[in-house]
Design an enzyme around this catalytic site. Structure first.
Site, PDB file in Angstrom:
ATOM      1  N   SER A 146      13.997  14.546  -4.307  1.00 35.12           N
ATOM      2  CA  SER A 146      12.641  14.311  -4.812  1.00 35.12           C
ATOM      3  C   SER A 146      12.639  13.123  -5.756  1.00 35.12           C
ATOM      4  O   SER A 146      13.624  12.873  -6.461  1.00 35.12           O
ATOM      5  CB  SER A 146      12.123  15.532  -5.574  1.00 35.12           C
ATOM      6  N   TYR A 160      13.511  21.907 -11.874  1.00 35.32           N
ATOM      7  CA  TYR A 160      13.313  21.308 -10.541  1.00 35.32           C
ATOM      8  C   TYR A 160      13.915  19.892 -10.523  1.00 35.32           C
ATOM      9  O   TYR A 160      14.658  19.534  -9.604  1.00 35.32           O
ATOM     10  CB  TYR A 160      11.817  21.265 -10.213  1.00 35.32           C
TER      11      TYR A 160
HETATM   12  N1  LIG Z   1       5.677  18.581  -1.040  1.00 36.54           N
HETATM   13  C1  LIG Z   1       6.093  17.714  -1.937  1.00 36.54           C
HETATM   14  O1  LIG Z   1       5.289  17.093  -2.668  1.00 36.54           O
HETATM   15  C2  LIG Z   1       7.557  17.421  -2.093  1.00 36.54           C
HETATM   16  C3  LIG Z   1       7.924  16.267  -2.827  1.00 36.54           C
HETATM   17  C4  LIG Z   1       9.275  15.961  -2.975  1.00 36.54           C
HETATM   18  C5  LIG Z   1      10.224  16.783  -2.417  1.00 36.54           C
HETATM   19  N2  LIG Z   1       9.852  17.892  -1.708  1.00 36.54           N
HETATM   20  C6  LIG Z   1      10.921  18.714  -1.145  1.00 36.54           C
HETATM   21  O2  LIG Z   1      10.744  18.811   0.258  1.00 36.54           O
HETATM   22  C7  LIG Z   1      11.261  20.053   0.734  1.00 36.54           C
HETATM   23  C8  LIG Z   1      10.205  20.781   1.558  1.00 36.54           C
HETATM   24  O3  LIG Z   1       9.064  20.971   0.742  1.00 36.54           O
HETATM   25  P1  LIG Z   1       7.623  21.368   1.344  1.00 36.54           P
HETATM   26  O4  LIG Z   1       6.631  20.711   0.461  1.00 36.54           O
HETATM   27  O5  LIG Z   1       7.572  21.142   2.801  1.00 36.54           O
HETATM   28  O6  LIG Z   1       7.620  22.944   1.012  1.00 36.54           O
HETATM   29  P2  LIG Z   1       6.841  24.180   1.690  1.00 36.54           P
HETATM   30  O7  LIG Z   1       5.581  23.712   2.303  1.00 36.54           O
HETATM   31  O8  LIG Z   1       6.821  25.234   0.639  1.00 36.54           O
HETATM   32  O9  LIG Z   1       7.846  24.627   2.869  1.00 36.54           O
HETATM   33  C9  LIG Z   1       9.106  25.101   2.522  1.00 36.54           C
HETATM   34  C10 LIG Z   1       9.869  25.500   3.764  1.00 36.54           C
HETATM   35  O10 LIG Z   1      11.162  25.933   3.338  1.00 36.54           O
HETATM   36  C11 LIG Z   1      11.355  27.278   3.734  1.00 36.54           C
HETATM   37  N3  LIG Z   1      12.078  27.971   2.687  1.00 36.54           N
HETATM   38  C12 LIG Z   1      11.662  28.255   1.430  1.00 36.54           C
HETATM   39  N4  LIG Z   1      12.608  28.941   0.766  1.00 36.54           N
HETATM   40  C13 LIG Z   1      13.639  29.073   1.629  1.00 36.54           C
HETATM   41  C14 LIG Z   1      14.897  29.696   1.553  1.00 36.54           C
HETATM   42  N5  LIG Z   1      15.287  30.342   0.463  1.00 36.54           N
HETATM   43  N6  LIG Z   1      15.710  29.639   2.628  1.00 36.54           N
HETATM   44  C15 LIG Z   1      15.328  29.013   3.781  1.00 36.54           C
HETATM   45  N7  LIG Z   1      14.145  28.422   3.905  1.00 36.54           N
HETATM   46  C16 LIG Z   1      13.310  28.459   2.852  1.00 36.54           C
HETATM   47  C17 LIG Z   1       9.988  27.850   3.991  1.00 36.54           C
HETATM   48  O11 LIG Z   1      10.064  28.884   4.963  1.00 36.54           O
HETATM   49  P3  LIG Z   1       9.833  30.452   4.622  1.00 36.54           P
HETATM   50  O12 LIG Z   1       8.414  30.628   4.270  1.00 36.54           O
HETATM   51  O13 LIG Z   1      10.234  31.178   5.849  1.00 36.54           O
HETATM   52  O14 LIG Z   1      10.755  30.741   3.489  1.00 36.54           O
HETATM   53  C18 LIG Z   1       9.247  26.635   4.517  1.00 36.54           C
HETATM   54  O15 LIG Z   1       9.495  26.469   5.898  1.00 36.54           O
HETATM   55  C19 LIG Z   1      11.735  20.816  -0.518  1.00 36.54           C
HETATM   56  O16 LIG Z   1      13.119  20.617  -0.713  1.00 36.54           O
HETATM   57  C20 LIG Z   1      10.946  20.136  -1.642  1.00 36.54           C
HETATM   58  O17 LIG Z   1      11.596  20.265  -2.891  1.00 36.54           O
HETATM   59  C21 LIG Z   1       8.550  18.233  -1.530  1.00 36.54           C
END
Ligand SMILES: NC(=O)c1ccc[n+]([C@@H]2O[C@H](COP(=O)([O-])OP(=O)(O)OC[C@H]3O[C@@H](n4cnc5c(N)ncnc54)[C@H](OP(=O)(O)O)[C@@H]3O)[C@@H](O)[C@H]2O)c1
Length: 251
Positions: A146, A160
């Site tokens: 991130s 985080y």
């Molecule tokens: N969105 C942003 O603004 C942003 C910015 C920078 C970085 N990121 C990073 O990008 C990545 C994805 O974020 P996102 O925004 O797409 O999040 P999201 O919409 O909350 O999706 C998270 C995904 O990860 C899975 N997951 C959550 N906990 C898990 C666990 N313990 N084991 C296995 N799978 C798990 C969830 O599936 P289940 O529901 O089945 O658990 C879901 O498929 C993360 O690492 C986040 O830190 C996001």
């Protein structure tokens, strides 16, 4: 977004963690569109993971879904080994599963600290360690970190940010471990991306946009396109890098 298949990843096998929705689902679909067979993991959303698999299959691709909590080291190892058994190998690991917990310092519980670090850091280490046992020359390990590793402009996000700084450091070290085998290790650092974790119409959206050079949220497809480049043959000289794709959030 419709992606024209380039077949750059034909014959490759990828594992994307946490891909039942959001950035991970976009990455899985993009890698499949480029020709890779894709395994995805999820922890608690089997129906949504199955929907991602169906979408890939109906576009002519190959995909499987595996339940594996990223905080559970044995489950993570099993997911890597099941991918190898069911798809025939492993060339590309995308460590995407992650959670965010934001809370004021005096209210941040140790249980939340431990869970966040177990998923965002320990899970990345375990998956990378296990995947490296199966990868050949040309292998790719890509972690979704991130921009908050570089800039955390508000209170409550220290843990985080620490988890995402940890994977930036891990990336440098693992690149040294695996470089002699021709395997690259990189860390992509997105800015705000419109997902359920951080919705573009959520309570923080306006203040986040005010901090950016490009005042808008990114999309999962934009992140997936960068992952596809790093997964492909043209990126072979990039390793140990943490690369921002953040609309200028850290600029
Ligand atoms: N969105 C942003 O603004 C942003 C910015 C920078 C970085 N990121 C990073 O990008 C990545 C994805 O974020 P996102 O925004 O797409 O999040 P999201 O919409 O909350 O999706 C998270 C995904 O990860 C899975 N997951 C959550 N906990 C898990 C666990 N313990 N084991 C296995 N799978 C798990 C969830 O599936 P289940 O529901 O089945 O658990 C879901 O498929 C993360 O690492 C986040 O830190 C996001």
């Amino acid at each position: 977004m419709k992606t024209e298949s380039t077949n750059k990843l034909t014959g490759k096998i990828a594992l994307v963690t946490g891909a039942s929705r959001g950035i991970g689902a976009a990455i899985a679909k993009r890698l499949a569109a480029e020709g890779a067979a894709v395994a995805i993991t999820y922890s608690s959303s089997p129906d949504r993971a199955e929907a991602v698999v169906k979408e890939i299959e109906s576009a002519g691709g190959k995909a499987i879904a595996i339940q594996a909590d990223a905080a559970d080291a044995e489950a993570v190892k099993r997911s890597v080994n099941d991918t190898v058994k069911q798809l025939g190998g492993l060339d590309i690991l995308v460590n995407n599963a992650g959670i965010a917990v934001m809370a004021p310092l005096d209210q941040f519980s140790l249980a939340d600290y431990d869970r966040l670090m177990a998923i965002n850091v320990r899970g990345v280490f375990v998956a990378s360690q296990e995947a490296a046992n199966h990868m050949k020359e040309g292998g790719r390990i890509i972690t979704i970190g991130s921009t908050n590793a570089e800039r955390m402009p508000f209170a409550g996000g220290g843990v985080y940010a620490a988890s995402k700084a940890a994977v930036a450091g891990l990336t440098k070290g693992l690149a040294r471990d695996l470089g002699p085998r021709g395997i690259t290790v990189n860390n992509i650092q997105p800015g705000p991306v419109d997902t359920e974790l951080n919705p573009a119409d959520g309570p923080f959206a306006e203040s986040l946009k005010g901090l950016m050079a490009l005042p808008r949220y990114g999309t999962g497809d934009e992140i997936a396109s960068f992952v596809a480049y790093l997964a492909g043959p043209e990126s072979a000289y990039i390793t140990g890098a943490s690369l921002l794709i953040d609309g200028g959030f850290a600029a």
